[in-house]
Scaffold this active site. Structure first.
Site, PDB file in Angstrom:
ATOM      1  N   ASP A  32       1.017  -1.440   0.024  1.00 56.47           N
ATOM      2  CA  ASP A  32      -0.036  -0.380  -0.341  1.00 56.47           C
ATOM      3  C   ASP A  32       0.867   1.305   0.118  1.00 56.47           C
ATOM      4  OD1 ASP A  32      -3.161   0.783   1.185  1.00 56.47           O
ATOM      5  OD2 ASP A  32      -1.526   1.886   1.280  1.00 56.47           O
ATOM      6  N   LEU A  34       0.199   4.078   0.709  1.00 51.87           N
ATOM      7  CA  LEU A  34      -0.450   4.865   2.312  1.00 51.87           C
ATOM      8  C   LEU A  34      -0.494   6.366   1.600  1.00 51.87           C
ATOM      9  CD1 LEU A  34       1.756   3.916   4.823  1.00 51.87           C
ATOM     10  CD2 LEU A  34      -0.473   2.927   4.817  1.00 51.87           C
ATOM     11  N   GLU A  83      -7.642   4.853  -6.161  1.00 50.13           N
ATOM     12  CA  GLU A  83      -7.808   6.170  -6.429  1.00 50.13           C
ATOM     13  C   GLU A  83      -9.412   6.010  -6.067  1.00 50.13           C
ATOM     14  OE1 GLU A  83      -6.502   8.358  -5.054  1.00 50.13           O
ATOM     15  OE2 GLU A  83      -4.887   7.981  -4.939  1.00 50.13           O
ATOM     16  N   THR A 138     -16.026  -2.346  -9.275  1.00 47.23           N
ATOM     17  CA  THR A 138     -17.085  -1.726  -8.690  1.00 47.23           C
ATOM     18  C   THR A 138     -18.475  -1.870  -9.733  1.00 47.23           C
ATOM     19  OG1 THR A 138     -18.002  -0.003  -8.419  1.00 47.23           O
ATOM     20  CG2 THR A 138     -16.468   0.166  -9.851  1.00 47.23           C
ATOM     21  N   ASP A 139     -19.932  -1.803  -9.511  1.00 44.96           N
ATOM     22  CA  ASP A 139     -20.879  -2.010  -9.913  1.00 44.96           C
ATOM     23  C   ASP A 139     -20.631  -0.705 -11.492  1.00 44.96           C
ATOM     24  OD1 ASP A 139     -21.125  -0.058  -8.055  1.00 44.96           O
ATOM     25  OD2 ASP A 139     -23.279  -0.977  -8.204  1.00 44.96           O
ATOM     26  N   GLU A 140     -19.954   0.536 -10.684  1.00 41.97           N
ATOM     27  CA  GLU A 140     -20.218   1.755 -10.964  1.00 41.97           C
ATOM     28  C   GLU A 140     -20.025   2.037 -12.338  1.00 41.97           C
ATOM     29  OE1 GLU A 140     -19.504   5.632  -8.799  1.00 41.97           O
ATOM     30  OE2 GLU A 140     -18.991   4.013  -7.109  1.00 41.97           O
ATOM     31  N   TYR A 163     -13.702   8.367 -12.126  1.00 41.32           N
ATOM     32  CA  TYR A 163     -13.667   7.324 -11.536  1.00 41.32           C
ATOM     33  C   TYR A 163     -14.049   6.254 -12.023  1.00 41.32           C
ATOM     34  CZ  TYR A 163     -14.574   3.539  -8.289  1.00 41.32           C
ATOM     35  OH  TYR A 163     -14.826   2.575  -7.144  1.00 41.32           O
ATOM     36  N   ALA A 165     -14.799   4.907 -14.498  1.00 42.02           N
ATOM     37  CA  ALA A 165     -13.949   5.059 -15.857  1.00 42.02           C
ATOM     38  C   ALA A 165     -12.773   4.890 -16.200  1.00 42.02           C
ATOM     39  CB  ALA A 165     -14.357   6.409 -17.300  1.00 42.02           C
ATOM     40  N   LYS A 167     -11.973   2.429 -13.832  1.00 39.60           N
ATOM     41  CA  LYS A 167     -11.924   1.157 -12.924  1.00 39.60           C
ATOM     42  C   LYS A 167     -12.792   0.386 -14.140  1.00 39.60           C
ATOM     43  CE  LYS A 167     -11.731  -0.095  -9.320  1.00 39.60           C
ATOM     44  NZ  LYS A 167     -11.069  -1.121  -8.856  1.00 39.60           N
ATOM     45  N   PRO A 218     -25.022  17.324   4.125  1.00 38.25           N
ATOM     46  CA  PRO A 218     -24.510  17.384   2.963  1.00 38.25           C
ATOM     47  C   PRO A 218     -25.649  16.489   2.498  1.00 38.25           C
ATOM     48  CG  PRO A 218     -22.265  17.266   2.858  1.00 38.25           C
ATOM     49  CD  PRO A 218     -23.519  16.790   4.899  1.00 38.25           C
ATOM     50  N   HIS A 289     -24.612  13.102 -11.637  1.00 32.46           N
ATOM     51  CA  HIS A 289     -24.600  11.882 -10.705  1.00 32.46           C
ATOM     52  C   HIS A 289     -25.606  10.633 -11.414  1.00 32.46           C
ATOM     53  CE1 HIS A 289     -25.523  11.822  -6.113  1.00 32.46           C
ATOM     54  NE2 HIS A 289     -24.853  10.868  -6.805  1.00 32.46           N
TER      55      HIS A 289
HETATM   56  P1  NAD Z   1      -9.825   3.381  -0.111  1.00 31.26           P
HETATM   57  O1  NAD Z   1      -9.785   4.856  -0.527  1.00 31.26           O
HETATM   58  O2  NAD Z   1      -9.996   3.072   1.239  1.00 31.26           O
HETATM   59  O3  NAD Z   1      -7.564   2.486   0.232  1.00 31.26           O
HETATM   60  C1  NAD Z   1      -7.770   2.689  -1.403  1.00 31.26           C
HETATM   61  C2  NAD Z   1      -6.759   2.164  -1.705  1.00 31.26           C
HETATM   62  O4  NAD Z   1      -5.428   1.812  -1.318  1.00 31.26           O
HETATM   63  C3  NAD Z   1      -5.646   2.928   0.099  1.00 31.26           C
HETATM   64  O5  NAD Z   1      -4.468   2.509   1.290  1.00 31.26           O
HETATM   65  C4  NAD Z   1      -4.695   4.093  -0.622  1.00 31.26           C
HETATM   66  O6  NAD Z   1      -3.477   3.789  -0.052  1.00 31.26           O
HETATM   67  C5  NAD Z   1      -4.133   2.604  -1.287  1.00 31.26           C
HETATM   68  N1  NAD Z   1      -3.960   2.793  -2.639  1.00 31.26           N
HETATM   69  C6  NAD Z   1      -4.240   4.550  -3.609  1.00 31.26           C
HETATM   70  N2  NAD Z   1      -3.139   4.291  -4.901  1.00 31.26           N
HETATM   71  C7  NAD Z   1      -2.027   3.570  -4.254  1.00 31.26           C
HETATM   72  C8  NAD Z   1      -1.151   2.537  -5.200  1.00 31.26           C
HETATM   73  N3  NAD Z   1      -0.749   3.705  -6.862  1.00 31.26           N
HETATM   74  N4  NAD Z   1      -0.115   1.482  -4.704  1.00 31.26           N
HETATM   75  C9  NAD Z   1      -0.604   0.771  -3.603  1.00 31.26           C
HETATM   76  N5  NAD Z   1      -1.845   2.015  -3.373  1.00 31.26           N
HETATM   77  C10 NAD Z   1      -2.466   2.568  -3.093  1.00 31.26           C
HETATM   78  O7  NAD Z   1     -10.720   2.475  -1.292  1.00 31.26           O
HETATM   79  P2  NAD Z   1     -11.704   1.200  -0.393  1.00 31.26           P
HETATM   80  O8  NAD Z   1     -12.950   1.606  -0.842  1.00 31.26           O
HETATM   81  O9  NAD Z   1     -11.236   0.381   0.327  1.00 31.26           O
HETATM   82  O10 NAD Z   1     -11.924   0.417  -2.410  1.00 31.26           O
HETATM   83  C11 NAD Z   1     -10.640  -0.623  -2.353  1.00 31.26           C
HETATM   84  C12 NAD Z   1     -11.497  -1.362  -3.791  1.00 31.26           C
HETATM   85  O11 NAD Z   1     -12.831  -1.770  -3.839  1.00 31.26           O
HETATM   86  C13 NAD Z   1     -11.005  -0.154  -5.292  1.00 31.26           C
HETATM   87  O12 NAD Z   1     -10.068  -1.007  -5.952  1.00 31.26           O
HETATM   88  C14 NAD Z   1     -12.806   0.488  -4.870  1.00 31.26           C
HETATM   89  O13 NAD Z   1     -12.659   0.801  -6.399  1.00 31.26           O
HETATM   90  C15 NAD Z   1     -13.070  -1.404  -4.789  1.00 31.26           C
HETATM   91  N6  NAD Z   1     -14.815  -0.699  -4.679  1.00 31.26           N
HETATM   92  C16 NAD Z   1     -15.114  -0.080  -3.442  1.00 31.26           C
HETATM   93  C17 NAD Z   1     -16.353   0.287  -3.077  1.00 31.26           C
HETATM   94  C18 NAD Z   1     -16.718   0.823  -2.821  1.00 31.26           C
HETATM   95  O14 NAD Z   1     -18.092   0.794  -1.484  1.00 31.26           O
HETATM   96  N7  NAD Z   1     -15.724   1.735  -0.971  1.00 31.26           N
HETATM   97  C19 NAD Z   1     -17.428  -0.930  -4.309  1.00 31.26           C
HETATM   98  C20 NAD Z   1     -16.705  -1.328  -5.367  1.00 31.26           C
HETATM   99  C21 NAD Z   1     -15.451  -1.670  -4.833  1.00 31.26           C
END
Ligand code: NAD
Length: 338
Positions: A32, A34, A83, A138-140, A163, A165, A167, A218, A289
């Site tokens: 990660d 971080l 991201e 993601t479903d998005e 975002y 796009a 994914k 909000p 949105h």
């Molecule tokens: P998050 O933003 O909480 O965590 C992302 C993590 O990735 C962070 O710890 C960050 O430090 C790390 N990171 C970012 N860029 C990095 C890089 N270049 N190299 C290494 N680490 C990096 O995200 P989340 O909500 O835990 O989502 C995790 C995954 O699940 C994502 O791929 C997201 O698209 C997918 N997802 C999320 C949701 C949701 O509701 N949160 C739903 C479906 C899918």
């Protein structure tokens, strides 16, 4: 099994690492960067476990990826690193494309090279046994729905935000590595998660934070956007199921069968915290949105016998209680939006 979890210091990744360490005796390597979204505090309960390793680094750093694959003899990759915040992608799309697309491609290339049986053969498509690359999507990526219908795995990709796009682009490159190089990949597409350790820039923790501190909540537009919600532990169990039973080259949708309007969730949180609905403040809608997301998860439920364990009500109560008990965690995440 030696599993490389990328983005394991974020919301879902940290929940997944704890889930897997408590269930199996696997070795987990958490890579990660971080960024603002990653927090090692999320993993303090497991940092003493010898088969858990943390490496700080970027999924785009190919030299580092090679070292990690070699040192830990990686057999599976679960790619959470991304991201992940739609609003940020509207302000600054570039980092989303860099991390989410090029980062995924660097991981795919490293896995391909490391898992190849004949390393000197450029066109070798035989890989070590039982290796797997799971892309967490993601479903998005499917875009938006009208009042009726559900996203299935056959729905065309029609992402609307930068975002989504990024994914969808990552999903496409993952698919291409399967079709072209036969790399053993599986993609999961999950609906909105909620639960512990979610950054307060996201909808549910933001609303809990503001409601408990009596700050106006909000709500975008008319608040009638519909999302399907899944408690994060159920997402972890679904990924576990896909890792062990999923078919290579497939996509699995993951959802909670919990369609809710945003405003309904806001009212639930205010009611649980015994706060007045006057705190709701309708604000200008997010650009582009999406109106409604809904998941048909019959493929994962019929083929892999996965179903969510938590009801929405159980999940939201656990989540609200956790945030109330961990207010200092929330305030340590910067910045909390207005
Ligand atoms: P998050 O933003 O909480 O965590 C992302 C993590 O990735 C962070 O710890 C960050 O430090 C790390 N990171 C970012 N860029 C990095 C890089 N270049 N190299 C290494 N680490 C990096 O995200 P989340 O909500 O835990 O989502 C995790 C995954 O699940 C994502 O791929 C997201 O698209 C997918 N997802 C999320 C949701 C949701 O509701 N949160 C739903 C479906 C899918």
């Amino acid at each position: 099994m030696n599993i490389l979890v990328t983005g394991g210091a974020g919301f879902i990744g940290s929940n997944f690492i704890k889930y897997m360490l408590s269930k199996y005796d696997y070795t987990i390597i958490n890579l990660d960067l971080l960024t603002y979204a990653g927090n090692l505090h999320n993993l303090k309960d497991v940092e003493h476990i010898e088969r858990y390793h943390f490496v700080r680094g970027d999924i785009r750093d190919r030299e580092l990826l090679n070292k990690v694959f070699q040192q830990f003899e990686i057999q599976a990759v679960i790619n959470f690193a991304a991201e992940s915040h739609v609003d940020r992608s509207i302000d600054n799309p570039e980092i989303f494309l860099n991390t989410n697309v090029l980062g995924t491609q660097a991981l795919l290339d490293t896995a391909k090279q490391f898992w190849k049986v004949n390393k000197s053969d450029k066109y070798c498509t035989d890989y070590k046994e039982n290796v797997k690359f799971i892309q967490i999507s993601t479903d998005e990526v499917y875009g938006t729905l009208g009042k009726e219908g559900y996203f299935t795995e056959e729905t065309n990709l029609s992402p609307n935000s930068p975002y989504a796009a990024s994914k969808a682009s990552a999903d496409m490159i993952v698919r291409a590595y399967f079709e072209t190089y036969k790399l053993p990949v599986i993609t999961t597409r999950c609906s909105n998660n909620f639960g512990t350790y979610q950054n307060p820039e996201k909808f549910i923790p933001l609303m809990i934070h503001h409601a408990s501190n009596e700050i106006p909540l909000p709500v975008y537009g008319d608040g009638k956007q519909v999302r399907d919600w899944l408690y994060v532990e159920d997402h972890c169990s679904a990924i576990d199921t896909v890792l062990h039973k999923g078919r290579i080259g497939e996509v699995y949708n993951i959802g909670g069968n919990n369609e809710k309007e945003n405003i309904e969730i806001v009212r639930t949180i205010l009611c649980y915290l015994n706060k007045n609905e006057d705190l709701i403040e309708y604000v200008q809608d997010r650009l582009g949105h999406d109106r409604r997301y809904a998941i048909n998860n019959s493929k994962i439920s019929k083929e892999l016998q996965w179903s969510p364990f938590y009801s929405f009500d159980e999940g939201i109560v656990n989540t609200i209680q956790w945030y109330l008990e961990n207010m200092s965690w929330t305030t340590s995440q910067v910045p909390i939006p207005n």
